[in-house]
Design a protein around this motif. Structure first.
Motif, short mmCIF file in Angstrom:
data_model
loop_
_atom_site.label_atom_id
_atom_site.label_comp_id
_atom_site.label_asym_id
_atom_site.label_seq_id
_atom_site.Cartn_x
_atom_site.Cartn_y
_atom_site.Cartn_z
N ASP A 1 -4.06 -6.32 5.27
CA ASP A 1 -3.37 -5.32 6.07
C ASP A 1 -2.31 -5.98 6.93
O ASP A 1 -2.32 -7.19 7.12
CB ASP A 1 -4.36 -4.58 6.97
CG ASP A 1 -3.97 -3.13 7.20
OD1 ASP A 1 -2.80 -2.77 6.96
OD2 ASP A 1 -4.83 -2.35 7.62
N ASP B 1 3.06 -4.78 16.46
CA ASP B 1 3.17 -4.44 17.87
C ASP B 1 4.65 -4.46 18.21
O ASP B 1 5.20 -5.47 18.63
CB ASP B 1 2.39 -5.47 18.71
CG ASP B 1 2.40 -5.14 20.18
OD1 ASP B 1 3.02 -4.13 20.57
OD2 ASP B 1 1.81 -5.91 20.95
N ARG C 1 0.41 0.37 7.45
CA ARG C 1 -0.10 0.00 6.12
C ARG C 1 0.99 0.02 5.11
O ARG C 1 1.92 0.67 5.14
CB ARG C 1 -1.20 0.97 5.70
CG ARG C 1 -2.40 0.81 6.56
CD ARG C 1 -3.49 1.74 6.10
NE ARG C 1 -4.55 1.58 7.07
CZ ARG C 1 -5.78 1.26 6.74
NH1 ARG C 1 -6.10 1.07 5.51
NH2 ARG C 1 -6.68 1.14 7.67
N GLU D 1 -1.32 0.66 13.84
CA GLU D 1 -1.60 0.01 12.57
C GLU D 1 -0.60 0.52 11.55
O GLU D 1 -0.37 1.72 11.42
CB GLU D 1 -3.01 0.33 12.13
CG GLU D 1 -3.40 -0.27 10.82
CD GLU D 1 -4.83 0.07 10.43
OE1 GLU D 1 -5.10 0.00 9.22
OE2 GLU D 1 -5.64 0.41 11.30
N TYR E 1 -0.34 -10.15 11.64
CA TYR E 1 -0.04 -9.53 12.93
C TYR E 1 1.38 -9.89 13.33
O TYR E 1 1.75 -11.06 13.40
CB TYR E 1 -1.03 -10.01 14.00
CG TYR E 1 -0.69 -9.49 15.39
CD1 TYR E 1 -0.90 -8.16 15.70
CD2 TYR E 1 -0.16 -10.33 16.35
CE1 TYR E 1 -0.59 -7.67 16.96
CE2 TYR E 1 0.15 -9.86 17.63
CZ TYR E 1 -0.07 -8.53 17.92
OH TYR E 1 0.25 -8.05 19.16
N TYR F 1 -0.43 -5.52 10.77
CA TYR F 1 -0.48 -4.90 12.08
C TYR F 1 0.80 -5.24 12.83
O TYR F 1 1.23 -6.39 12.85
CB TYR F 1 -1.70 -5.38 12.87
CG TYR F 1 -2.99 -5.10 12.14
CD1 TYR F 1 -3.61 -3.87 12.27
CD2 TYR F 1 -3.56 -6.05 11.31
CE1 TYR F 1 -4.79 -3.59 11.59
CE2 TYR F 1 -4.74 -5.79 10.63
CZ TYR F 1 -5.34 -4.56 10.77
OH TYR F 1 -6.50 -4.29 10.10
#
Length: 65
Positions: free
Chosen positions: A49, A53, A65, A63, A12, A51
């Protein structure tokens, strides 16, 4: 998910407001590099994965990828 001692890990990444309105902020690029390198060095982690922001509010999470 645990499978034979392996775990799936998600990364993240969050924007630093200091980066302004660049398409993808420098801090996001640096965080991506540091975090993916860390996961790749860990024998028991598999990158599942990523993510990001970057310039979005909590209500419009994106999201990548």
């Amino acid at each position: 998910m645990k499978k034979s001692g392996l775990f799936h890990a998600a990364v993240y990444i969050r924007l630093s407001r200091e980066d302004g309105d660049k398409e993808e902020s420098d801090s996001v690029g640096n965080q991506r590099k540091l975090l993916t390198e860390y996961v790749s060095k860990m024998e028991n982690l598999i990158l599942y994965d990523t993510y990001v922001d970057d310039g979005y509010t909590g209500t419009s999470f994106v999201e990548v990828r």
